[in-house]
Design an enzyme around this catalytic site. Structure first.
Site, PDB file in Angstrom:
ATOM      1  N   ARG A  46    -128.602  45.627 -55.557  1.00 35.97           N
ATOM      2  CA  ARG A  46    -128.391  44.300 -54.954  1.00 35.97           C
ATOM      3  C   ARG A  46    -127.937  43.310 -56.032  1.00 35.97           C
ATOM      4  O   ARG A  46    -127.145  42.420 -55.780  1.00 35.97           O
ATOM      5  CB  ARG A  46    -129.670  43.807 -54.249  1.00 35.97           C
ATOM      6  CG  ARG A  46    -129.549  42.369 -53.735  1.00 35.97           C
ATOM      7  CD  ARG A  46    -130.470  42.020 -52.575  1.00 35.97           C
ATOM      8  NE  ARG A  46    -131.797  42.599 -52.658  1.00 35.97           N
ATOM      9  CZ  ARG A  46    -132.773  42.181 -53.478  1.00 35.97           C
ATOM     10  NH1 ARG A  46    -132.567  41.157 -54.282  1.00 35.97           N
ATOM     11  NH2 ARG A  46    -133.945  42.784 -53.482  1.00 35.97           N
ATOM     12  N   TYR A  98    -111.938  26.596 -39.774  1.00 38.71           N
ATOM     13  CA  TYR A  98    -112.344  27.851 -39.154  1.00 38.71           C
ATOM     14  C   TYR A  98    -113.613  27.655 -38.314  1.00 38.71           C
ATOM     15  O   TYR A  98    -114.596  27.077 -38.790  1.00 38.71           O
ATOM     16  CB  TYR A  98    -112.579  28.890 -40.266  1.00 38.71           C
ATOM     17  CG  TYR A  98    -113.086  30.208 -39.760  1.00 38.71           C
ATOM     18  CD1 TYR A  98    -112.266  31.029 -38.992  1.00 38.71           C
ATOM     19  CD2 TYR A  98    -114.379  30.626 -40.025  1.00 38.71           C
ATOM     20  CE1 TYR A  98    -112.726  32.241 -38.507  1.00 38.71           C
ATOM     21  CE2 TYR A  98    -114.847  31.845 -39.552  1.00 38.71           C
ATOM     22  CZ  TYR A  98    -114.015  32.649 -38.791  1.00 38.71           C
ATOM     23  OH  TYR A  98    -114.475  33.839 -38.314  1.00 38.71           O
ATOM     24  N   ASP A 170    -111.515  26.613 -49.025  1.00 41.46           N
ATOM     25  CA  ASP A 170    -111.334  27.896 -48.326  1.00 41.46           C
ATOM     26  C   ASP A 170    -109.845  28.230 -48.440  1.00 41.46           C
ATOM     27  O   ASP A 170    -109.004  27.596 -47.805  1.00 41.46           O
ATOM     28  CB  ASP A 170    -111.766  27.745 -46.856  1.00 41.46           C
ATOM     29  CG  ASP A 170    -111.624  29.045 -46.062  1.00 41.46           C
ATOM     30  OD1 ASP A 170    -110.847  29.925 -46.484  1.00 41.46           O
ATOM     31  OD2 ASP A 170    -112.285  29.171 -45.011  1.00 41.46           O
ATOM     32  N   LYS A 195    -109.251  39.176 -44.795  1.00 43.07           N
ATOM     33  CA  LYS A 195    -107.888  38.875 -44.374  1.00 43.07           C
ATOM     34  C   LYS A 195    -106.880  39.407 -45.394  1.00 43.07           C
ATOM     35  O   LYS A 195    -106.731  40.602 -45.519  1.00 43.07           O
ATOM     36  CB  LYS A 195    -107.759  37.372 -44.125  1.00 43.07           C
ATOM     37  CG  LYS A 195    -108.962  36.756 -43.363  1.00 43.07           C
ATOM     38  CD  LYS A 195    -109.104  37.247 -41.944  1.00 43.07           C
ATOM     39  CE  LYS A 195    -110.423  36.878 -41.272  1.00 43.07           C
ATOM     40  NZ  LYS A 195    -110.832  35.481 -41.318  1.00 43.07           N
TER      41      LYS A 195
END
Ligand SMILES: *Cc1c(COP(=O)(O)O)cnc(C)c1O
Length: 379
Positions: A46, A98, A170, A195
């Site tokens: 992790r 978004y 972003d 994306k």
């Protein structure tokens, strides 16, 4: 180093144990220690994983940053940024962004006492006017989804910097090939890696890039404490995707330009939203801060009914009707009923998001075939 070389060599050092040119998928949860506290820099997956480490180095390089962090999704990366804040802090963000970011801000974080103010950031003066002594973060998205609004990152940074307010951008729609917000004064860049960076519609992932070591420490602490880390297989896929980002983006941009211009001349099309038109609202700023105009565009039909939009959306064959964007294959989307359905109709219409608005993620197929597909569907 120039851009193509950077994309191919970012984070790519031969594996120290075998010399493998591609970073292996280190599918492990833990690492054997030589003695208590004596390890090779990896303790538990992790916190550290070699495949993720290679990818995070690549993330930093492609955004001209010093540090990169990988998250299990784009929204997990955004979530980590907001966790830098405390109850009472205020965030200024774009009023057109978004939907998942809006949902995270309003439905998850507002109840912890963080306050979000939505302004039209395409005019930087609106950001300046919304700042109070409690403002700790400005969150931008440019170009926006689905109306391709452009915000001047440098102009907003000139407002936030002197006040020590963090500026996060972003950068999903542009990708690091088209725009590098850190170079324009942003403190944090966020990507939905899902994306363009992944580029093949086969992975969900997020990224943060930054220059400040202090900020990196705080965000790394959140990454390992909250645990929204991607698995090594996903990191491998993205390392592979980044190697072709520049060639894919060139083709996305070329096809985007051809299709935007073709749509604009179509007798049944009312309006085309694409930042590359010289008479578009954001053109001058887009020209200044982006290397090209990208492969995302939206358009409305002269017959502005839901039925007509539904007819077009159901008639394409190469363009697949789906959410998401940035993959090699072309996608068609209906914001009013899909990605932006959670926004009330009156609100949508106010922002120009009409019932017939159709969003395209232009893939890298042959433009002629894509046009033939759209021609048949629009009729
Ligand atoms: C998809 C998307 C996100 C969210 O990313 P996920 O990887 O889906 O969590 C954030 N911002 C933009 C602009 C996006 O397109």
């Amino acid at each position: 180093m120039k851009i193509a070389t950077k994309m191919i060599h970012a984070g790519a050092t031969p594996d120290p144990s075998t010399g493998a040119i591609m970073t292996p998928i280190y599918q492990t949860s833990t690492y054997v220690q030589e003695a208590p506290g004596k390890n090779k820099g990896f303790e538990y997956a992790r916190s550290q994983n070699p495949t993720r480490k290679a990818l995070e180095e690549a993330f930093a390089i492609i955004e001209n940053g010093k540090f990169g962090l990988a998250f299990s999704s784009g929204v997990a990366a955004t979530d980590a940024v907001i966790k830098l804040l405390e109850p009472g802090d205020e965030v200024i963000c774009a009023n057109d962004m978004y939907g998942g970011t809006y949902r995270l801000f309003t439905k998850v974080f507002e109840k912890f006492g963080i306050r979000f103010f939505y302004v039209d950031t395409t005019n930087a003066a609106n950001v300046a006017a919304a700042i109070t002594t409690k403002t700790k973060l400005v969150w931008l998205e440019t170009p926006t989804n689905p109306l391709m609004n452009i915000t001047d990152i440098e102009a907003v940074a000139a407002i936030t910097k002197p006040k020590n307010i963090l500026l996060a951008v972003d950068n999903t729609f542009a990708s690091p090939y088209l725009q590098n917000p850190l170079d324009l004064g942003a403190d944090i860049v966020m990507h939905s890696v899902t994306k363009y960076l992944g580029g093949h519609s086969d992975v969900i992932q997020g990224a943060l890039m930054m220059n400040s070591a202090e900020l990196r420490e705080k965000l790394y602490f959140i990454q390992k404490s909250c645990g929204a880390v991607p698995g090594p297989m996903d990191c491998f896929l993205v390392l592979r995707g980044i190697k072709t980002l520049h060639v894919r983006m060139k083709q996305h941009c070329e096809n985007g330009k051809i299709i935007a211009n073709w749509l604009r001349k179509h007798p049944k099309v009312a309006k085309v939203y694409w930042p590359g038109f010289e008479d578009s609202h954001g053109y001058a700023v887009a020209k200044k801060q982006m290397r090209d105009f990208g492969g995302m565009l939206s358009f409305t039909l002269k017959d502005d009914s839901m039925e007509n939009a539904t007819r077009v959306l159901s008639s394409t064959h190469l363009f697949s009707l789906a959410e998401s964007l940035g993959g090699v294959e072309s996608l068609i989307n209906h914001p009013a009923s899909m990605t932006h359905a959670s926004i009330p109709r009156e609100e949508r219409l106010k922002n120009g998001l009409t019932d017939s608005l159709i969003r395209l993620s232009i893939g890298i197929e042959d433009a002629e075939d894509l046009i033939a597909d759209l021609e048949k569907a629009i009729g």
